[in-house]
Design an enzyme around this catalytic site. Structure first.
Site, PDB file in Angstrom:
ATOM      1  N   HIS A  44     -43.731  42.084   7.806  1.00 43.41           N
ATOM      2  CA  HIS A  44     -43.964  41.116   6.530  1.00 43.41           C
ATOM      3  C   HIS A  44     -44.181  39.746   6.682  1.00 43.41           C
ATOM      4  O   HIS A  44     -44.418  39.046   6.064  1.00 43.41           O
ATOM      5  CB  HIS A  44     -42.424  41.130   5.768  1.00 43.41           C
ATOM      6  CG  HIS A  44     -42.406  42.477   5.011  1.00 43.41           C
ATOM      7  ND1 HIS A  44     -41.899  43.672   5.533  1.00 43.41           N
ATOM      8  CD2 HIS A  44     -42.801  42.935   3.865  1.00 43.41           C
ATOM      9  CE1 HIS A  44     -41.838  44.628   4.525  1.00 43.41           C
ATOM     10  NE2 HIS A  44     -42.730  44.316   3.534  1.00 43.41           N
ATOM     11  N   ARG A 103     -42.983  41.426  -5.102  1.00 37.23           N
ATOM     12  CA  ARG A 103     -41.883  41.643  -3.964  1.00 37.23           C
ATOM     13  C   ARG A 103     -40.522  41.093  -4.353  1.00 37.23           C
ATOM     14  O   ARG A 103     -40.557  39.727  -3.665  1.00 37.23           O
ATOM     15  CB  ARG A 103     -42.489  41.391  -2.725  1.00 37.23           C
ATOM     16  CG  ARG A 103     -43.261  42.426  -1.996  1.00 37.23           C
ATOM     17  CD  ARG A 103     -43.497  41.949  -0.415  1.00 37.23           C
ATOM     18  NE  ARG A 103     -44.271  43.128   0.201  1.00 37.23           N
ATOM     19  CZ  ARG A 103     -45.708  43.231   0.291  1.00 37.23           C
ATOM     20  NH1 ARG A 103     -46.460  42.470  -0.210  1.00 37.23           N
ATOM     21  NH2 ARG A 103     -46.279  44.222   0.840  1.00 37.23           N
ATOM     22  N   GLU A 156     -43.754  56.128  -0.490  1.00 37.02           N
ATOM     23  CA  GLU A 156     -44.126  55.611   0.928  1.00 37.02           C
ATOM     24  C   GLU A 156     -43.317  56.232   1.848  1.00 37.02           C
ATOM     25  O   GLU A 156     -43.290  56.025   3.019  1.00 37.02           O
ATOM     26  CB  GLU A 156     -43.839  54.146   0.936  1.00 37.02           C
ATOM     27  CG  GLU A 156     -42.390  53.524   0.136  1.00 37.02           C
ATOM     28  CD  GLU A 156     -42.388  52.180   0.098  1.00 37.02           C
ATOM     29  OE1 GLU A 156     -43.132  51.398   0.615  1.00 37.02           O
ATOM     30  OE2 GLU A 156     -41.405  51.707  -0.692  1.00 37.02           O
ATOM     31  N   ASN A 205     -48.116  50.750   3.935  1.00 39.07           N
ATOM     32  CA  ASN A 205     -47.524  50.189   5.263  1.00 39.07           C
ATOM     33  C   ASN A 205     -46.410  51.113   5.581  1.00 39.07           C
ATOM     34  O   ASN A 205     -46.226  51.292   6.680  1.00 39.07           O
ATOM     35  CB  ASN A 205     -47.035  48.728   4.850  1.00 39.07           C
ATOM     36  CG  ASN A 205     -47.867  47.997   4.330  1.00 39.07           C
ATOM     37  OD1 ASN A 205     -49.132  48.141   4.284  1.00 39.07           O
ATOM     38  ND2 ASN A 205     -47.557  46.767   3.373  1.00 39.07           N
ATOM     39  N   ASP A 206     -45.619  51.403   4.638  1.00 34.10           N
ATOM     40  CA  ASP A 206     -44.539  52.332   4.996  1.00 34.10           C
ATOM     41  C   ASP A 206     -44.975  53.824   5.123  1.00 34.10           C
ATOM     42  O   ASP A 206     -44.508  54.629   6.229  1.00 34.10           O
ATOM     43  CB  ASP A 206     -43.361  52.070   4.178  1.00 34.10           C
ATOM     44  CG  ASP A 206     -42.534  51.128   4.238  1.00 34.10           C
ATOM     45  OD1 ASP A 206     -42.378  50.650   5.622  1.00 34.10           O
ATOM     46  OD2 ASP A 206     -42.311  50.393   3.406  1.00 34.10           O
ATOM     47  N   CYS A 253     -50.715  49.716  -3.107  1.00 35.65           N
ATOM     48  CA  CYS A 253     -50.385  48.241  -3.095  1.00 35.65           C
ATOM     49  C   CYS A 253     -50.112  47.808  -1.479  1.00 35.65           C
ATOM     50  O   CYS A 253     -49.680  46.647  -1.012  1.00 35.65           O
ATOM     51  CB  CYS A 253     -49.031  47.988  -3.719  1.00 35.65           C
ATOM     52  SG  CYS A 253     -47.624  48.799  -3.371  1.00 35.65           S
TER      53      CYS A 253
HETATM   54  C1  PEP Z   1     -45.631  49.296   1.689  1.00 35.08           C
HETATM   55  O1  PEP Z   1     -44.877  49.728   2.346  1.00 35.08           O
HETATM   56  O2  PEP Z   1     -46.949  49.469   1.792  1.00 35.08           O
HETATM   57  C2  PEP Z   1     -45.609  48.047   0.774  1.00 35.08           C
HETATM   58  C3  PEP Z   1     -46.378  47.813  -0.102  1.00 35.08           C
HETATM   59  O3  PEP Z   1     -44.250  47.582   0.651  1.00 35.08           O
HETATM   60  P1  PEP Z   1     -43.728  46.649   1.788  1.00 35.08           P
HETATM   61  O4  PEP Z   1     -44.781  46.281   2.584  1.00 35.08           O
HETATM   62  O5  PEP Z   1     -43.015  45.459   1.041  1.00 35.08           O
HETATM   63  O6  PEP Z   1     -42.769  47.503   2.483  1.00 35.08           O
HETATM   64 MG    MG Z   2     -42.876  49.477   1.672  1.00 36.95          MG
END
Ligand code: PEP
Ligand code: MG
Length: 591
Positions: free
Chosen positions: A200, A307, A442, A465-466, A513
């Site tokens: 992040h 977020r 995710e 991302n997750d 996203c």
């Molecule tokens: C993700 O996991 O891709 C996502 C958009 O959420 P974050 O990056 O806030 O975990």
């Molecule tokens: Mg995430």
């Protein structure tokens, strides 16, 4: 002994996480003090040194009392009492008498005497097999650092919100909350020893539009504040003492970039549509209501991910329902009729609240995070859900739940939404009865049960991302295994396709996203797999749009077909790069 500061040009290589080039004086933060210079005193100077020591002790006491008061007010008396132990160190006569003795008998400066004696005490305490005494060693070191800062005339810590001059920040690590607070005017860029592209902290850097490089190993230990450096966020390079030639070459890079940005600006009012007429919704990810201006300025068509947790971090108290409602409403009002997708609180992982006593976990990303936290912390969740519902009477708000791993969690969260809707009806408080609810996809389990989830929802938003970290079992923050974090892994391609199929079978739309959507090299693959919306950091809207407008949807579909049948992640990546370069060569001009 610390190494002598570098004088020659030296290049350090890490992971590029936020594009751009900057240069300036560096500010090294969070560096543990290893040694303190020793100065031999002239005759008669000892009295003056003891006076300096006493003054520094008084100053430290005032600072500690001030911190204690703020903590007690913000978090409660019990938390404030943590500082009692620190204050006791300042009153420890055995320690202080020993320091005075060293100053007088060995004729050395106060800071050296204090550091040497206090460190000896701390080392002895730390070696004892007793948790309580080991804790006292930590207290001793904390207080020592404060006293030394005061003796050396340094600031009590560095306030990243108000930097004194433009500088390039170097640190072992930066937390997302530190990064969110960075003084936008004076933070030219940052470089850290650890970290990865989807932490992040890196995501925040892209939002702030400052160049950033992470994973530079032990760079912070080798540099001193005040050295001159150049940071290349395109290629993940930090250059200390750049030569005239290096600066000249980078000047060229920056000029090319400026020309490209001018070109991209022309696209702002244009839609994201491929050469063969396929329309894509291109939205932005934001962290606060004020970012709505950027969403418009960069030509996005709404917010695909708000977020909301950033409203909760960096403050002493939880935001009230009213405060949240105002923030959400402000974003919706600024952007209407464009949609704003509010993601409910995603705390945990690498995002924590300083004022909530959340226990430390061995695997925070697999732990008490996101929807799991909210389903247990019902009061916090209730206030947020009511705030989002109330804000939905203004503009076009949608809501989604993070980290859903199965139907149970979705059912529980949906039932709570129904309860709070009923509450609001009873209270005659308006909200959008038709507000669409979706879920983030995710976790691998969510993909496997996507069919069941899709029946009950209006949309999916894939958090790559997750999804990548959980599917490939690769910690998204760990630079040592960053090479294994592979968005084009065949498993990821197939998981995305399975999600799209489940969504489309139930006639709901699906967005991405995660950071994968922001990468112009990977966007064609996502579109070819059938993704309806890409949601990216606001500054990345123009390059992704440029790419889409140079692409044929039929080529993207062919690429996806190839990827679904391919067994090698690197081959898939190669084909993605080929197509992206063909669609928008100017985006990839060698920088
Ligand atoms: C993700 O996991 O891709 C996502 C958009 O959420 P974050 O990056 O806030 O975990
Ligand atoms: Mg995430």
């Amino acid at each position: 002994m610390p190494e002598a500061p570098l004088r020659e040009e030296k290049t350090f290589r890490g992971i590029p996480v936020s594009a751009g080039v900057c240069r300036g004086k560096i500010l090294v933060i969070g560096k543990p003090r290893q040694t303190v210079a020793k100065r031999q005193l002239a005759d008669g100077q000892a009295v003056e040194e003891v006076n300096r020591l006493e003054k520094a002790l008084v100053q430290t006491r005032h600072q500690l009392l001030d911190v204690q008061r703020k903590v007690s007010e913000g978090m409660g008396a019990q938390e404030g009492s943590i500082f009692d132990a620190h204050l006791l160190v300042l009153e420890d006569r055995t320690l202080l008498d020993e320091v005075v003795r060293v100053i007088q008998q060995e004729k050395v400066n106060a800071e050296h005497a204090f550091h040497t004696v206090a460190e000896r005490y701390a080392t002895t305490l730390a070696a004892i097999e007793d948790d309580y005494l080991r804790e006292r060693a930590t207290d001793m070191r904390d207080v020592t650092a404060r006293v030394l800062n005061n003796l050396l005339g340094m600031e009590d810590g560095i306030d990243l919100r108000h930097l004194k001059e433009p500088c390039l920040i170097i640190s072992h690590d930066l937390t997302p909350s530190n990064t969110a607070q960075l003084d936008r005017r004076n933070a030219l860029g940052f470089a850290t020893d650890v970290g990865s592209k989807t932490s992040h902290t890196a995501i925040m850097a892209r939002h702030l539009r400052i160049p950033a490089v992470v994973g530079l190993k032990n760079v912070s230990g080798q540099l001193e504040s005040g050295q001159f450096a150049l940071l290349d966020g395109f290629n993940g390079v930090l250059i200390i003492n750049p030569t005239e030639q290096t600066l000249f070459e980078y000047g060229q890079v920056v000029r090319k970039k400026v020309t490209l940005e001018e070109k991209l600006r022309e696209l702002l009012p244009q839609p994201a549509v491929t050469l063969d007429g396929h329309r894509v919704l291109l939205s932005a990810n934001i962290e606060q209501a004020a970012d709505a201006q950027e969403v418009k300025a960069y030509g996005a068509e709404g917010v695909g991910l708000f977020r909301t947790e950033y409203l909760f971090i960096n403050r002493d108290h939880l935001p009230s329902e009213e405060q949240q409602c105002q923030a959400y409403r402000q974003a919706a009002a600024a952007l209407k009729p464009m949609p704003v997708v509010m993601r409910t609180l995603d705390l945990g992982g690498d995002k924590f609240l300083s004022h909530l006593q959340v226990p430390t976990e061995l695997n925070p990303f697999l732990g008490w995070r996101a929807i799991r936290f909210c389903l247990q912390e019902r009061d916090i969740f209730r206030e947020q859900l009511r705030a989002i519902l109330r804000a939905s009477s203004e503009g076009n708000i949608k809501m989604m739940f993070p980290m859903i791993s199965g139907l149970d969690e979705l059912n529980q969260a949906s039932a709570l939404v129904e309860d709070y809707k009923a509450e609001l009806r009873r209270e005659n408080i308006p909200f959008d009865e038709q507000m669409e609810i979706g879920a983030m996809i995710e976790t691998p389990s969510a993909v496997i049960v996507a069919d069941s989830l899709a029946k009950r929802l209006k949309f999916f938003s894939i958090g790559t991302n997750d999804l990548i970290q959980y599917s490939l079992a690769v910690d998204r923050l760990n630079e040592k295994i960053a090479h294994l974090y592979e968005p084009t892994h065949p498993a990821i391609v197939r998981l995305i396709k399975a999600t799209v199929d489940a969504a489309h079978n139930h006639k709901i739309w699906v967005s991405v996203c995660g950071e994968m959507a922001s990468d112009p090299v990977l966007a064609p693959l996502l579109l070819g797999l059938g993704i309806d919306e890409l949601s990216v950091a606001p500054p990345l809207v123009p390059p992704v749009k440029f790419l889409i407008r140079g692409l044929k949807a039929s080529d993207a579909r062919e690429l996806a077909e190839f990827a679904l049948n391919c067994e090698s992640g690197s081959e898939i990546l190669g084909r993605c790069q080929e197509l992206a370069r063909q669609a928008a060569p100017r985006l990839f001009d060698d920088i």
